[in-house]
Scaffold this active site. Structure first.
Site, PDB file in Angstrom:
ATOM      1  N   ARG A   1       7.438   8.816  -3.592  1.00 27.07           N
ATOM      2  CA  ARG A   1       6.494   7.847  -3.045  1.00 27.07           C
ATOM      3  C   ARG A   1       6.830   7.465  -1.612  1.00 27.07           C
ATOM      4  O   ARG A   1       7.989   7.492  -1.207  1.00 27.07           O
ATOM      5  CB  ARG A   1       6.478   6.598  -3.891  1.00 27.07           C
ATOM      6  CG  ARG A   1       7.686   5.722  -3.683  1.00 27.07           C
ATOM      7  CD  ARG A   1       7.273   4.334  -3.228  1.00 27.07           C
ATOM      8  NE  ARG A   1       7.122   3.413  -4.317  1.00 27.07           N
ATOM      9  CZ  ARG A   1       6.005   2.726  -4.551  1.00 27.07           C
ATOM     10  NH1 ARG A   1       4.984   2.854  -3.770  1.00 27.07           N
ATOM     11  NH2 ARG A   1       5.942   1.911  -5.569  1.00 27.07           N
TER      12      ARG A   1
ATOM     13  N   VAL B   1       0.868  -1.182   0.000  1.00 27.48           N
ATOM     14  CA  VAL B   1       0.000   0.000   0.000  1.00 27.48           C
ATOM     15  C   VAL B   1       0.897   1.222   0.000  1.00 27.48           C
ATOM     16  O   VAL B   1       1.899   1.242   0.692  1.00 27.48           O
ATOM     17  CB  VAL B   1      -0.923   0.047   1.228  1.00 27.48           C
ATOM     18  CG1 VAL B   1      -2.197  -0.693   0.971  1.00 27.48           C
ATOM     19  CG2 VAL B   1      -0.236  -0.505   2.434  1.00 27.48           C
ATOM     20  N   CYS B   2       0.561   2.211  -0.763  1.00 23.17           N
ATOM     21  CA  CYS B   2       1.547   3.260  -1.011  1.00 23.17           C
ATOM     22  C   CYS B   2       0.881   4.568  -1.363  1.00 23.17           C
ATOM     23  O   CYS B   2      -0.303   4.608  -1.648  1.00 23.17           O
ATOM     24  CB  CYS B   2       2.405   2.934  -2.218  1.00 23.17           C
ATOM     25  SG  CYS B   2       3.102   1.321  -2.211  1.00 23.17           S
ATOM     26  N   THR B   3       1.683   5.625  -1.386  1.00 20.81           N
ATOM     27  CA  THR B   3       1.258   6.880  -1.980  1.00 20.81           C
ATOM     28  C   THR B   3       2.332   7.291  -2.976  1.00 20.81           C
ATOM     29  O   THR B   3       3.499   7.366  -2.619  1.00 20.81           O
ATOM     30  CB  THR B   3       1.100   7.976  -0.907  1.00 20.81           C
ATOM     31  OG1 THR B   3       0.151   7.526   0.071  1.00 20.81           O
ATOM     32  CG2 THR B   3       0.606   9.267  -1.527  1.00 20.81           C
TER      33      THR B   3
ATOM     34  N   ARG C   1      -5.810   8.343   2.439  1.00 19.16           N
ATOM     35  CA  ARG C   1      -4.554   9.098   2.380  1.00 19.16           C
ATOM     36  C   ARG C   1      -4.575  10.050   1.208  1.00 19.16           C
ATOM     37  O   ARG C   1      -3.753  10.950   1.114  1.00 19.16           O
ATOM     38  CB  ARG C   1      -3.377   8.118   2.233  1.00 19.16           C
ATOM     39  CG  ARG C   1      -3.044   7.349   3.490  1.00 19.16           C
ATOM     40  CD  ARG C   1      -2.223   6.107   3.195  1.00 19.16           C
ATOM     41  NE  ARG C   1      -3.036   5.082   2.568  1.00 19.16           N
ATOM     42  CZ  ARG C   1      -2.704   4.447   1.452  1.00 19.16           C
ATOM     43  NH1 ARG C   1      -1.577   4.709   0.846  1.00 19.16           N
ATOM     44  NH2 ARG C   1      -3.512   3.534   0.924  1.00 19.16           N
TER      45      ARG C   1
END
Ligand SMILES: *[C@@H]1O[C@H](CO)[C@@H](O)[C@H](O)[C@H]1NC(C)=O
Ligand SMILES: *[C@@H]1O[C@H](CO)[C@@H](O)[C@H](O)[C@H]1NC(C)=O
Ligand SMILES: *[C@@H]1O[C@H](CO)[C@@H](O)[C@H](O)[C@H]1NC(C)=O
Ligand SMILES: *[C@@H]1O[C@H](CO)[C@@H](O)[C@H](O)[C@H]1NC(C)=O
Ligand SMILES: *[C@@H]1O[C@H](CO)[C@@H](O)[C@H](O)[C@H]1NC(C)=O
Ligand SMILES: *[C@@H]1O[C@H](CO)[C@@H](O)[C@H](O)[C@H]1NC(C)=O
Length: 395
Positions: free
Chosen positions: A159, A142-144, A333
């Site tokens: 990221r 899971v990331c941004t 987020r």
């Protein structure tokens, strides 16, 4: 939210979920400023850089890295096995992995099959477990990710890598065990041919796919997990059962970083290659307007969201939700990250400003392993290990 994670909720995590349902976003905060250069309680350290020599036979490329990191990698793999044994106490799953998956490695394309064998050999970890670690990693990320363009047309790509969801909550110090154990195996890699950089990436030692990378002066690329209820993981099961017409997502990103010749070439391949599971690809180029989020199902491209400077779209941003749908209320987020980017304004965009955005809770959360900042010019990359002291969102 990593899809399978919900099925694996531990009682402690359920408690946290219950708290969150009743008090939405209790961990949000004002957009952070002046967090760069990284220091203080959210900064956990720098990461080492290793050269991966592509002129070596694939089975030898990872030897140096494994010599240094095998102990830490063993800890992570053991943890994943312990989790598997918690859910399937007979111990059969781990048995099957050690014995049966090995045969499947032979079906993976060159050079990946050889590289995995080399890693198993030089780390002393059974090949089946190395393969599972590689698969596992693709599924639980899971990331941004952000691509943004400043007023001069310069492109930035950054990221947060969030990993370890629901895989063991450590009640003693409110942290995810796996997230903690992964930090020592984060490395920057410099892939070279003829002693010259071909591309760079931020990786976990032992993983041969790519989730963050830059091809100097051509493009930057990150991949985020996309959980899709409509049979998202069917392809992975099919692969185990023998139908292998899709590509592992991390192998595609690796192939593109290694061999794609331009932003457009990379974009076409990311949009058109058949995959084993859905994914988001976030791609940045070198020229104004070159930046996009590609939303993929296994077989099709569902959406391409491009930068459009004329229309005021100077950044694109992806967490783990389709942009045309609201994010999961428990895991938003996206809105905080957009709010902070909007506050930053294009005039003030810089890598430090993006680091501020990625340092704002809950964009920064208990799952955040590291923050990577990339510039396509010269393939500039910075990676920082992160920590999210209480009070902090568990994801
Ligand atoms: C496995 O490792 C040993 C030494 O650790 C080395 O001699 C051997 O060549 C390696 N085998 C392969 C297939 O890389
Ligand atoms: C959290 O607790 C574990 C033991 O339960 C310990 O090994 C670890 O170092 C602690 N981590 C931090 C960040 O304090
Ligand atoms: C790369 O550099 C090393 C020394 O730094 C040299 O020994 C080697 O021959 C070079 N390899 C190539 C392919 O140029
Ligand atoms: C990239 O292309 C080279 C030359 O064709 C090939 O040897 C290599 O295996 C390719 N890399 C990947 C990851 O497919
Ligand atoms: C950020 O700005 C964009 C473009 O003006 C707007 O569409 C979006 O709603 C804003 N988002 C937030 C969270 O402020
Ligand atoms: C943003 O840029 C504007 C004009 O370029 C400047 O006046 C302002 O101080 C900057 N704000 C921050 C927070 O740096």
């Amino acid at each position: 939210m990593a899809g399978w994670g919900w099925a694996l909720l531990s009682p402690a995590a359920l408690l946290v979920v219950a708290e969150l349902v009743w008090a939405p976003d209790p961990y949000g905060e004002e957009c952070r400023t002046k967090t760069y250069p990284p220091s203080g309680p959210t900064f956990k350290g720098n990461v080492p850089t290793y050269v991966i020599n592509l002129d070596l036979p694939p089975s030898k490329r990872w030897d140096n890295l494994m010599r240094d990191k095998k102990t830490e990698l063993k800890t992570v793999v053991q943890n994943i096995k312990d989790i598997a044994n918690t859910f399937f106490p007979s111990g059969k799953v781990v048995d099957i992995v050690d014995k049966k998956i090995v045969h499947l490695t032979a079906t993976l394309p060159y050079p990946f099959n050889e590289e995995l064998k080399g890693i198993a050999n030089s780390s002393g970890i059974p090949l089946g477990e190395i393969v599972i670690f590689n698969i596992f990693y693709e599924i639980f990320t899971v990331c941004t990710s952000i691509v943004a363009e400043d007023k001069t047309g310069k492109l930035y790509h950054a990221r947060n890598l969030d990993f370890g969801l629901f895989l063991g909550w450590d009640v003693k110090n409110n942290s995810w065990t796996l997230t903690r154990e992964l930090k020592p195996i984060v490395v920057n890699l410099d892939f070279q041919r003829n002693n010259k950089t071909v591309f760079k990436s931020t990786n976990f030692a032992g993983y041969i796919g790519m989730v963050s990378g830059v091809k100097p002066d051509l493009f930057t690329l990150t991949m985020n997990e996309r959980f899709s209820l409509d049979g998202g993981y069917v392809g992975i099961f099919e692969w185990f059962l023998g139908r292998r017409d899709g590509m592992w997502m991390g192998f595609l990103t690796r192939t593109i970083l290694e061999n794609a010749t331009s932003y457009q070439d990379a974009k076409d391949k990311l949009a058109k290659t058949r995959l084993l599971a859905p994914a988001y690809f976030i791609l940045g180029g070198k020229n104004s307007g070159e930046g996009c989020v590609i939303t993929r199902s296994r077989t099709a491209t569902l959406d391409i969201w491009d930068l459009d400077i004329q229309k005021g779209t100077w950044y694109v941003l992806e967490t783990n939700y389709d942009r045309w749908k609201p994010p999961l209320i428990l895991d938003n987020r996206r809105t905080p990250a957009m709010k902070c980017l909007n506050q930053t304004m294009q005039e003030n965009l810089s890598l430090p400003a993006i680091y501020d955005v990625l340092s704002t809770k809950p964009v920064l959360n208990k799952l955040t392993v590291c923050t990577t900042l990339m510039e396509v010019d010269n393939g500039h990359t910075e990676t920082y290990l992160r920590e999210c002291p209480d009070p902090c969102s568990p994801w």
